[in-house]
Write an enzyme that holds these catalytic residues in place. Structure first.
Site, PDB file in Angstrom:
ATOM      1  N   CYS A  14       6.875   0.085   6.682  1.00  0.00           N
ATOM      2  CA  CYS A  14       6.377   1.270   5.990  1.00  0.00           C
ATOM      3  C   CYS A  14       7.457   1.755   5.039  1.00  0.00           C
ATOM      4  O   CYS A  14       8.627   1.837   5.425  1.00  0.00           O
ATOM      5  CB  CYS A  14       6.044   2.349   7.020  1.00  0.00           C
ATOM      6  SG  CYS A  14       5.394   3.864   6.276  1.00  0.00           S
ATOM      7  N   LEU A  15       7.060   2.067   3.811  1.00  0.00           N
ATOM      8  CA  LEU A  15       8.027   2.549   2.821  1.00  0.00           C
ATOM      9  C   LEU A  15       8.667   3.861   3.264  1.00  0.00           C
ATOM     10  O   LEU A  15       9.754   4.206   2.809  1.00  0.00           O
ATOM     11  CB  LEU A  15       7.353   2.731   1.454  1.00  0.00           C
ATOM     12  CG  LEU A  15       6.799   1.446   0.824  1.00  0.00           C
ATOM     13  CD1 LEU A  15       6.062   1.759  -0.468  1.00  0.00           C
ATOM     14  CD2 LEU A  15       7.910   0.434   0.592  1.00  0.00           C
ATOM     15  N   HIS A  27      -2.061   7.192   7.322  1.00  0.00           N
ATOM     16  CA  HIS A  27      -1.173   8.099   6.582  1.00  0.00           C
ATOM     17  C   HIS A  27      -1.882   9.378   6.127  1.00  0.00           C
ATOM     18  O   HIS A  27      -1.276  10.442   6.124  1.00  0.00           O
ATOM     19  CB  HIS A  27      -0.597   7.408   5.337  1.00  0.00           C
ATOM     20  CG  HIS A  27       0.675   6.654   5.583  1.00  0.00           C
ATOM     21  ND1 HIS A  27       1.798   7.231   6.135  1.00  0.00           N
ATOM     22  CD2 HIS A  27       1.004   5.365   5.333  1.00  0.00           C
ATOM     23  CE1 HIS A  27       2.761   6.323   6.213  1.00  0.00           C
ATOM     24  NE2 HIS A  27       2.312   5.180   5.737  1.00  0.00           N
ATOM     25  N   HIS A  34      -3.512   1.088   8.148  1.00  0.00           N
ATOM     26  CA  HIS A  34      -2.180   1.705   8.037  1.00  0.00           C
ATOM     27  C   HIS A  34      -2.224   2.882   7.054  1.00  0.00           C
ATOM     28  O   HIS A  34      -1.739   3.973   7.358  1.00  0.00           O
ATOM     29  CB  HIS A  34      -1.183   0.625   7.576  1.00  0.00           C
ATOM     30  CG  HIS A  34       0.222   1.100   7.369  1.00  0.00           C
ATOM     31  ND1 HIS A  34       1.283   0.640   8.116  1.00  0.00           N
ATOM     32  CD2 HIS A  34       0.745   1.992   6.489  1.00  0.00           C
ATOM     33  CE1 HIS A  34       2.397   1.247   7.704  1.00  0.00           C
ATOM     34  NE2 HIS A  34       2.099   2.064   6.712  1.00  0.00           N
ATOM     35  N   GLU A  35      -2.841   2.650   5.885  1.00  0.00           N
ATOM     36  CA  GLU A  35      -2.880   3.713   4.860  1.00  0.00           C
ATOM     37  C   GLU A  35      -3.834   4.838   5.279  1.00  0.00           C
ATOM     38  O   GLU A  35      -3.563   6.017   5.025  1.00  0.00           O
ATOM     39  CB  GLU A  35      -3.291   3.144   3.502  1.00  0.00           C
ATOM     40  CG  GLU A  35      -2.379   2.038   2.965  1.00  0.00           C
ATOM     41  CD  GLU A  35      -0.906   2.402   2.938  1.00  0.00           C
ATOM     42  OE1 GLU A  35      -0.575   3.592   2.822  1.00  0.00           O
ATOM     43  OE2 GLU A  35      -0.071   1.486   3.066  1.00  0.00           O
ATOM     44  N   GLN A  78       2.817  10.110   1.118  1.00  0.00           N
ATOM     45  CA  GLN A  78       4.139   9.479   1.058  1.00  0.00           C
ATOM     46  C   GLN A  78       4.914   9.860  -0.201  1.00  0.00           C
ATOM     47  O   GLN A  78       6.111   9.600  -0.294  1.00  0.00           O
ATOM     48  CB  GLN A  78       4.011   7.949   1.120  1.00  0.00           C
ATOM     49  CG  GLN A  78       3.563   7.463   2.482  1.00  0.00           C
ATOM     50  CD  GLN A  78       3.522   5.944   2.525  1.00  0.00           C
ATOM     51  OE1 GLN A  78       2.540   5.340   2.144  1.00  0.00           O
ATOM     52  NE2 GLN A  78       4.614   5.331   2.957  1.00  0.00           N
ATOM     53  N   GLY A 138       0.851  -1.180   0.000  1.00  0.00           N
ATOM     54  CA  GLY A 138       0.000   0.000   0.000  1.00  0.00           C
ATOM     55  C   GLY A 138       0.883   1.225   0.000  1.00  0.00           C
ATOM     56  O   GLY A 138       2.066   1.146   0.359  1.00  0.00           O
TER      57      GLY A 138
HETATM   58 ZN   LIG Z   1       3.287   3.388   5.582  1.00  0.00          ZN
END
Ligand SMILES: [Zn+2]
Length: 177
Positions: free
Chosen positions: A101-102, A147, A143-144, A53, A48
């Site tokens: 997480c990226l 963000h 999670h997303e 991000q 995701g």
């Molecule tokens: Zn993340």
């Protein structure tokens, strides 16, 4: 042509902002952003990615769960663009599961999440959808969703003892087999 976007790393203020709603999902700029997010999440082996991000503070994210080197056990779904999401309900039942997480490379955390969530969002065609998700996918959505509200997974940990390096994470996973 979609382009690979640079991924904001923890410390970039934009990751802490509450993102703006998307006015018109059909706006060509929004469609381009979705296409860019799709290639960026695939290239980065994510499951995701949220618009903030890639330095775009909009309430929009992609869920693109599939098995990949970072998440070998992830279920495979068609990548979904989620616009202006709302969580309609959350199960009382929570469970802890590993997340990365990226925007926070090199770390994994054991994060408590609601086991099931009900969501309402707009598709990239501007259609309203209501769906429920459970388990790993519910985790990715939460999670997303965080963000686009300026929250990252480390904020959700019960204890800093639930935070480990990527290397130790894989050691723990290997020990399970
Ligand atoms: Zn993340």
């Amino acid at each position: 042509m979609p382009i690979l976007r640079q991924i904001a790393q923890l410390g970039q203020p934009i990751l802490r902002w509450v993102a703006e709603s998307v006015g018109d999902p059909l706006d060509p700029a929004v469609q381009r952003l979705i296409d860019d997010l799709l290639v960026t999440v695939a290239e980065a082996d994510g499951v995701g990615i949220a618009a903030p991000q890639v330095f775009e503070s909009f309430s929009l994210f992609i869920v693109a769960s599939r098995p990949n080197p970072r998440y070998p056990q992830a279920p495979r779904i068609e990548p979904l663009a989620i616009i202006n999401p709302e969580i309609l309900w959350r199960s009382d039942e929570t469970e802890k599961g590993w997340e990365g997480c990226l925007s926070i490379p090199g770390l994994r955390g054991l994060v408590p999440r609601h086991r099931k969530v009900g969501l309402r969002y707009l598709t990239r065609k501007g259609e309203v959808r209501e769906e429920e998700y459970e388990g790993f996918l519910a985790r990715v959505f939460q999670h997303e969703f965080d963000h686009v509200r300026g929250i990252v997974f480390v904020d959700r940990l019960d204890s800093m003892h639930d935070l480990v390096t990527e290397r130790e994470y894989w050691r723990i996973q290997d020990g399970k087999d």
